[in-house]
Design a protein around this motif. Structure first.
Motif, PDB file in Angstrom:
ATOM      1  N   LYS A  32     -12.485 -42.062-117.374  1.00  0.00           N
ATOM      2  CA  LYS A  32     -12.383 -41.474-118.898  1.00  0.00           C
ATOM      3  C   LYS A  32     -13.686 -41.112-119.283  1.00  0.00           C
ATOM      4  N   LYS A  34     -15.972 -38.963-122.762  1.00  0.00           N
ATOM      5  CA  LYS A  34     -16.084 -38.297-124.046  1.00  0.00           C
ATOM      6  C   LYS A  34     -17.063 -37.202-124.373  1.00  0.00           C
ATOM      7  N   GLU A 112     -11.718 -36.923-126.148  1.00  0.00           N
ATOM      8  CA  GLU A 112     -11.805 -38.023-125.412  1.00  0.00           C
ATOM      9  C   GLU A 112     -10.484 -38.116-124.667  1.00  0.00           C
ATOM     10  N   SER A 225     -23.721 -41.889-114.513  1.00  0.00           N
ATOM     11  CA  SER A 225     -23.241 -43.084-115.045  1.00  0.00           C
ATOM     12  C   SER A 225     -22.652 -44.114-114.173  1.00  0.00           C
ATOM     13  N   LYS A 355     -20.309 -39.771-123.136  1.00  0.00           N
ATOM     14  CA  LYS A 355     -20.036 -40.959-122.823  1.00  0.00           C
ATOM     15  C   LYS A 355     -19.204 -41.105-121.402  1.00  0.00           C
ATOM     16  N   LEU A 357     -16.559 -43.611-118.722  1.00  0.00           N
ATOM     17  CA  LEU A 357     -16.136 -45.060-118.389  1.00  0.00           C
ATOM     18  C   LEU A 357     -15.471 -44.866-117.018  1.00  0.00           C
ATOM     19  N   LYS A 363     -17.736 -51.006-118.942  1.00  0.00           N
ATOM     20  CA  LYS A 363     -18.059 -50.784-120.431  1.00  0.00           C
ATOM     21  C   LYS A 363     -18.268 -49.151-120.365  1.00  0.00           C
ATOM     22  N   TRP A 364     -18.266 -48.681-121.504  1.00  0.00           N
ATOM     23  CA  TRP A 364     -18.421 -47.246-121.608  1.00  0.00           C
ATOM     24  C   TRP A 364     -19.815 -46.963-121.610  1.00  0.00           C
TER      25      TRP A 364
END
Length: 393
Positions: A32, A34, A112, A225, A355, A357, A363-364
């Motif tokens: 996911k 954002k 999102e 990330s 952001k 996930l 955690k994001w």
């Protein structure tokens, strides 16, 4: 104004959004993300802008891939396999994924959801915002087709004299759908052999040309990330190779600055990728660095290419092509200077991933883009500081 519709096809988007979406579905189906709208130019938005924008987004839920469009993709993009095209057949925009707020003349916007779904929003959303902005401020009433054609022809003459290869990359900040179509029609009719195509898949379909593009910064930002800043570039490139097997082989060089990219761009990757894309910082310095990098691995730079795509115009293209001549192959992706250069200031805005996930239950994570110039960096200040510290920039 209710009849206004700036996007009327699911394919009215940049090609790299579809190539990335295909890769995301295969490698990160549950991830996911954002995104956030960033008003770099500090534009003042007219009253009720968000309301009319929302009406347009709601219409996008009805866009579907036509049989004719699918056949076009099958014929021109054979590396997009049937499993992905089946996904695209069923795909629908979900307007609930986009949150828009207007306070006075300021717009805030967040997107999102599952990365594989929300990845397609960025480019058409910006195209709608740009066209809507000019409509609501009255600018769109003053432009004739002849004027648009003449401005484009004038630039083409300069590019012809330079004998350079150029592509059109201007969907996201176009003046309007109409202007974009006229510009592209002129490029195709007058561009001879040096016009290499458009990043817009819908117009590529209309004009029967192959769409161009590979991947965007978000592809590498997401990898950071999941795997960390140091190796994000390398793993992003390796994953790309695993999906496309050497097709679409242009590597993006400035997500965490070019020096970090070149550290990750090892001999294997330098051989397998056809070239690199430059999108920020001094283009001549970058060309020198790229040539030096290839020579270090005994790779002949003349057999590789650089695609320059950073805010180009005929003067910049002239300087860059003059330097690259007989040293390395150069192509140029020209965006706003083609699709929004008709006498009004062009909009300076972006929508960036903020952001990620990577896995359910984790955690994001805030994501950042560092770029080669400070102004093009995005993300939270503390994360930018942290990334620079980790990367020793």
């Amino acid at each position: 104004m209710n009849n206004f519709s700036a996007v009327s096809s699911l394919l009215d988007n940049d090609f790299y959004k579809f190539t990335m979406q295909n890769a995301v579905i295969k490698l990160f189906p549950f991830a996911k993300v954002k995104y956030k709208f960033i008003n770099r130019g500090q534009h003042s938005f007219p009253k009720d802008f968000s309301k009319i924008l929302r009406e347009n987004l709601n219409k996008m839920a009805y866009l579907k891939l036509s049989n004719e469009e699918r056949v076009f993709l099958e014929k021109n993009c054979p590396y997009l396999d049937s499993s992905y095209l089946n996904f695209l057949n069923k795909y629908q925009y979900n307007p609930k994924e986009v949150n828009i707020f207007q306070k006075g003349e300021n717009i805030q916007m967040y997107i999102e959801g599952l990365w594989s779904n929300v990845i397609l929003w960025e480019v058409p959303l910006m195209a709608i915002m740009s066209e809507l902005y000019y409509k609501l401020t009255g600018a769109d009433k003053k432009i004739s087709e002849k004027k648009i054609t003449n401005i484009t022809k004038e630039k083409l003459e300069k590019y012809k004299k330079l004998k350079v290869k150029i592509g059109e990359y201007g969907t996201r900040r176009r003046f309007s759908y109409r202007v974009h179509k006229i510009v592209l029609k002129t490029l195709i009719n007058e561009g001879d052999s040096f016009f290499i195509g458009s990043s817009n898949v819908h117009f590529s379909h209309i004009f029967s040309i192959k769409p161009i593009g590979t991947q965007g910064h978000e592809w590498i930002m997401f990898h950071a990330s999941k795997y960390g800043f140091n190796i994000a570039d390398r793993i992003a490139m390796e994953n790309w190779l695993n999906i496309y097997r050497g097709k679409l082989g242009i590597a993006l060089s400035d997500t965490y600055t070019s020096p970090i990219f070149f550290k990750n761009f090892n001999k294997k990757l330098s051989n397998l990728f056809k070239g690199v894309r430059h999108d920020s910082g001094d283009p001549i310095s970058f060309a020198k660095e790229t040539i030096k990098h290839y020579k270090k691995f005994n790779i002949n730079p003349i057999k590789k290419k650089i695609i320059f795509s950073d805010n180009l115009n005929p003067y910049k293209v002239s300087c860059i092509s003059s330097f690259c001549k007989k040293k390395i192959s150069a192509c140029f992706g020209i965006g706003t200077n083609f699709t929004n250069d008709i006498g009004f200031p062009s909009m300076n805005m972006v929508i960036k991933m903020v952001k990620a996930l990577p896995e359910e239950g984790k955690k994001w994570i805030s994501v950042v883009k560092l770029s080669n110039v400070k102004e093009k960096s995005t993300g939270k200040k503390n994360m930018i500081f942290s990334a620079k510290k980790i990367l020793r920039i």
